[in-house]
Design a protein around this motif. Structure first.
Motif, PDB file in Angstrom:
ATOM      1  N   UNK A  13       0.752  -0.978  -0.044  1.00  0.00           N
ATOM      2  CA  UNK A  13      -0.190  -0.112  -0.054  1.00  0.00           C
ATOM      3  C   UNK A  13       0.844   1.130  -0.109  1.00  0.00           C
ATOM      4  N   UNK A  14       2.087   1.181   0.858  1.00  0.00           N
ATOM      5  CA  UNK A  14       2.911   2.273   0.586  1.00  0.00           C
ATOM      6  C   UNK A  14       3.543   2.482  -0.560  1.00  0.00           C
ATOM      7  N   UNK A  42       3.696   5.476  -5.763  1.00  0.00           N
ATOM      8  CA  UNK A  42       3.509   5.340  -7.111  1.00  0.00           C
ATOM      9  C   UNK A  42       2.461   6.498  -7.658  1.00  0.00           C
ATOM     10  N   UNK A  43       1.318   6.583  -7.153  1.00  0.00           N
ATOM     11  CA  UNK A  43       0.380   7.533  -7.519  1.00  0.00           C
ATOM     12  C   UNK A  43       1.146   8.911  -7.214  1.00  0.00           C
ATOM     13  N   UNK A  44       1.483   9.242  -5.931  1.00  0.00           N
ATOM     14  CA  UNK A  44       1.727  10.538  -5.584  1.00  0.00           C
ATOM     15  C   UNK A  44       2.953  11.062  -6.330  1.00  0.00           C
ATOM     16  N   UNK A  45       3.980  10.105  -6.848  1.00  0.00           N
ATOM     17  CA  UNK A  45       5.379  10.521  -7.516  1.00  0.00           C
ATOM     18  C   UNK A  45       4.744  10.888  -8.993  1.00  0.00           C
ATOM     19  N   UNK A  46       3.739  10.039  -9.635  1.00  0.00           N
ATOM     20  CA  UNK A  46       3.222  10.315 -10.752  1.00  0.00           C
ATOM     21  C   UNK A  46       2.683  11.832 -10.946  1.00  0.00           C
ATOM     22  N   UNK A  49       8.786  -4.399  10.244  1.00  0.00           N
ATOM     23  CA  UNK A  49       9.475  -5.186   9.182  1.00  0.00           C
ATOM     24  C   UNK A  49       9.102  -4.390   7.810  1.00  0.00           C
ATOM     25  N   UNK A  50       7.867  -3.947   7.873  1.00  0.00           N
ATOM     26  CA  UNK A  50       7.353  -2.937   6.592  1.00  0.00           C
ATOM     27  C   UNK A  50       8.193  -2.008   6.418  1.00  0.00           C
ATOM     28  N   UNK A  51       8.335  -1.158   7.506  1.00  0.00           N
ATOM     29  CA  UNK A  51       9.104   0.078   7.469  1.00  0.00           C
ATOM     30  C   UNK A  51      10.645  -0.281   7.116  1.00  0.00           C
ATOM     31  N   UNK A  52      11.264  -1.268   7.713  1.00  0.00           N
ATOM     32  CA  UNK A  52      12.431  -1.478   7.356  1.00  0.00           C
ATOM     33  C   UNK A  52      12.639  -2.003   5.739  1.00  0.00           C
ATOM     34  N   UNK A  53      11.636  -2.547   5.137  1.00  0.00           N
ATOM     35  CA  UNK A  53      11.801  -2.752   4.002  1.00  0.00           C
ATOM     36  C   UNK A  53      11.698  -1.639   3.098  1.00  0.00           C
ATOM     37  N   UNK A  54      10.619  -0.797   3.303  1.00  0.00           N
ATOM     38  CA  UNK A  54      10.452   0.499   2.632  1.00  0.00           C
ATOM     39  C   UNK A  54      11.754   1.339   2.610  1.00  0.00           C
ATOM     40  N   UNK A  55      12.414   1.434   3.829  1.00  0.00           N
ATOM     41  CA  UNK A  55      13.605   2.197   3.841  1.00  0.00           C
ATOM     42  C   UNK A  55      14.780   1.700   3.062  1.00  0.00           C
ATOM     43  N   UNK A  56      14.857   0.595   2.781  1.00  0.00           N
ATOM     44  CA  UNK A  56      15.714  -0.204   2.162  1.00  0.00           C
ATOM     45  C   UNK A  56      15.317  -0.843   0.867  1.00  0.00           C
ATOM     46  N   UNK A  57      14.319  -0.162   0.323  1.00  0.00           N
ATOM     47  CA  UNK A  57      13.776  -0.802  -0.825  1.00  0.00           C
ATOM     48  C   UNK A  57      14.567  -0.697  -2.262  1.00  0.00           C
ATOM     49  N   UNK A 108       8.956   3.838  -5.792  1.00  0.00           N
ATOM     50  CA  UNK A 108       8.527   5.033  -4.959  1.00  0.00           C
ATOM     51  C   UNK A 108       7.909   4.255  -3.481  1.00  0.00           C
ATOM     52  N   UNK A 109       7.687   5.357  -2.721  1.00  0.00           N
ATOM     53  CA  UNK A 109       7.085   4.789  -1.599  1.00  0.00           C
ATOM     54  C   UNK A 109       6.542   6.164  -0.785  1.00  0.00           C
ATOM     55  N   UNK A 110       5.472   6.162  -0.090  1.00  0.00           N
ATOM     56  CA  UNK A 110       4.890   7.091   0.431  1.00  0.00           C
ATOM     57  C   UNK A 110       3.850   6.338   1.612  1.00  0.00           C
ATOM     58  N   UNK A 111       4.432   5.998   2.819  1.00  0.00           N
ATOM     59  CA  UNK A 111       3.508   5.325   3.826  1.00  0.00           C
ATOM     60  C   UNK A 111       2.375   6.458   4.359  1.00  0.00           C
ATOM     61  N   UNK A 112       1.127   5.828   4.653  1.00  0.00           N
ATOM     62  CA  UNK A 112       0.118   7.007   4.970  1.00  0.00           C
ATOM     63  C   UNK A 112      -0.310   6.231   6.182  1.00  0.00           C
ATOM     64  N   UNK A 113       0.328   7.082   7.334  1.00  0.00           N
ATOM     65  CA  UNK A 113      -0.081   6.894   8.836  1.00  0.00           C
ATOM     66  C   UNK A 113      -1.580   6.220   9.262  1.00  0.00           C
ATOM     67  N   UNK A 114      -2.515   7.230   8.448  1.00  0.00           N
ATOM     68  CA  UNK A 114      -3.991   6.498   8.613  1.00  0.00           C
ATOM     69  C   UNK A 114      -4.085   4.992   8.011  1.00  0.00           C
ATOM     70  N   UNK A 115      -3.677   4.929   6.995  1.00  0.00           N
ATOM     71  CA  UNK A 115      -3.619   3.721   6.114  1.00  0.00           C
ATOM     72  C   UNK A 115      -3.098   2.509   6.825  1.00  0.00           C
TER      73      UNK A 115
END
Length: 413
Positions: free
Chosen positions: A46-47, A52-56, A336-344, A371-378
């Motif tokens: 989801x991030x 992807x949408x935000x970067x585009x 784990x998800x945050x670590x993966x996104x940081x080193x994606x 790209x990656x953009x975590x949404x705290x609400x999501x």
């Protein structure tokens, strides 16, 4: 649900089974890992979809504005008055004339289709942060200097300082037919927007030079518009659209990129549903491990009942045991998800090296990087969903434990 010291002691004992219950502990550990992986997969996917949408959106809208005003026939003759009306429209933050025309270019025998873009000096300065080589300050009127996209430079083999030839099919007429117009331009800068289709096609130059190349005189092709709220661009420009009816058409970013963003929205929902099912399957492991625990502890439960433990206490003990497994798995999954996104990006490169496959082809993915953009609400919604699933999975085993009849269990003891 508040536990008494007695209930909490029993719950901790059941969360850490003894030596003879290693299989139950193994199943509980697998349950925790399964929930962790399911939550991590949801957070990561989801991030990435959000990114992807935000970067585009940022790159497309950052280059083309929130809307385009284009004249019927492709030429806007009285563009000064139209530009004045656009800038006077409430909600419009920026408006500038623009020329964009598909042409061809050659360099060292290589031929590429291009999009020649004529911008004002103000708009050219907005691309300064995209420069990879050279300097946009050299793009002045009459200098015959241009800036080209990084992928176009790579395809042509051109560098800063080289001279490319731009070909306009609409040239001068001769007794032998129309001779295409060919003008040599020096590459003063190479830029990278981050969208493959733009980087492989755009040739940017001052507007006066573009008008000279295309023989359009003092006319332009379109006006790009930015507004205070891109999501309400249609409402903001509605009065202007009515005023320009019959002279020009107003097209917002939603219409221009409708198929792309609709596809992203559908894919985003589909991925959320599919990965939610994975979390649900992982939670079933909690259910199975608790059922096994209840079966193994039937005699202990009966003894606790004879010692005065209430059905409510037993219910709380087993709900807490299963819920803690789900909660720990959820927290571990988010980390784990945050670590993966940081080193994606390094992870993508590592997988490419191991598999020998190009996982992120910019010509297919539009963007040059993952790209990656975590949404705290999501992420909060994902966590709540996993916790609710975990809680529901504990109810059946907990009710079975609470309904244990000590007389039937201990009859033959």
């Amino acid at each position: 649900m508040i536990l008494s010291p007695f209930e909490w002691t029993i719950a901790k004992r059941y969360m850490l089974p003894g030596k003879g219950e290693r299989f139950i502990a193994l199943v509980a550990g697998i349950s925790l890992v399964a929930v962790m992986l399911g939550v991590a997969a949801l957070v990561i996917v989801m991030s990435v979809m959000n990114g992807f949408r935000a970067e585009l959106f940022d790159k497309i809208v950052g280059l083309n504005g929130h809307a385009i005003i284009q004249a019927y026939g492709g030429r806007l003759d009285d563009w000064q008055s139209v530009l004045k009306d656009v800038r006077a429209t409430p909600g419009v933050t920026h408006a500038s004339p623009l020329i964009e025309q598909p042409l061809m270019t050659t360099f060292n025998g290589r031929v590429e289709g291009i999009l020649v873009r004529g911008n004002t000096r103000e708009d050219l300065t907005r691309l300064n942060d995209k420069v990879k080589a050279g300097n946009f300050s050299e793009l002045t009127e009459g200098s015959d200097n241009v800036a080209i996209g990084s992928q176009l430079a790579q395809n042509l083999g051109a560098q800063v300082g080289d001279t490319i030839t731009v070909i306009n099919p609409l040239g001068r007429s001769t007794p032998f037919g129309t001779v295409p117009r060919q003008i040599a331009y020096r590459v003063a800068a190479i830029f990278e927007i981050g969208i493959y289709d733009y980087d492989k096609a755009y040739v940017v130059m001052p507007m006066k030079d573009a008008q000279t190349l295309m023989l359009t005189g003092d006319t332009i092709g379109m006006i790009e518009v930015s507004t205070t709220n891109p999501d309400k661009v249609g409402e903001i420009l509605a009065p202007l659209e009515r005023k320009l009816k019959g002279r020009a058409i107003v097209t917002d970013w939603k219409t221009i990129n409708a198929s792309l963003f609709e596809a992203l929205a559908v894919e985003r929902v589909a991925m959320f549903v599919v990965l939610s099912i994975i979390v649900l399957v992982a939670v079933f492991n909690i259910l199975s491990s608790l059922i096994m625990l209840v079966r193994a502890k039937t005699r202990d439960i009966a003894i606790l009942r004879t010692m005065g433990a209430t059905r409510r206490s037993l219910l709380k003990v087993f709900v807490t045991t299963g819920f803690c497994i789900g909660a720990l798995g959820t927290v571990a999954g988010v980390l784990l998800g945050m670590v993966f996104l940081y080193f994606r990006q390094p992870i993508v490169h590592f997988v490419e090296i191991v598999t020998g496959q190009n996982l992120w082809d910019p010509s297919i993915r539009f963007l040059t990087e993952l790209p990656s953009r975590p949404d705290p609400v999501e992420i909060a919604v994902i966590c709540v969903m996993a916790l609710i699933f975990s809680f529901l999975a504990t109810l059946y085993p907990a009710f079975r434990a609470a309904s244990t009849d000590p007389v039937q269990v201990l009859r033959y003891e």
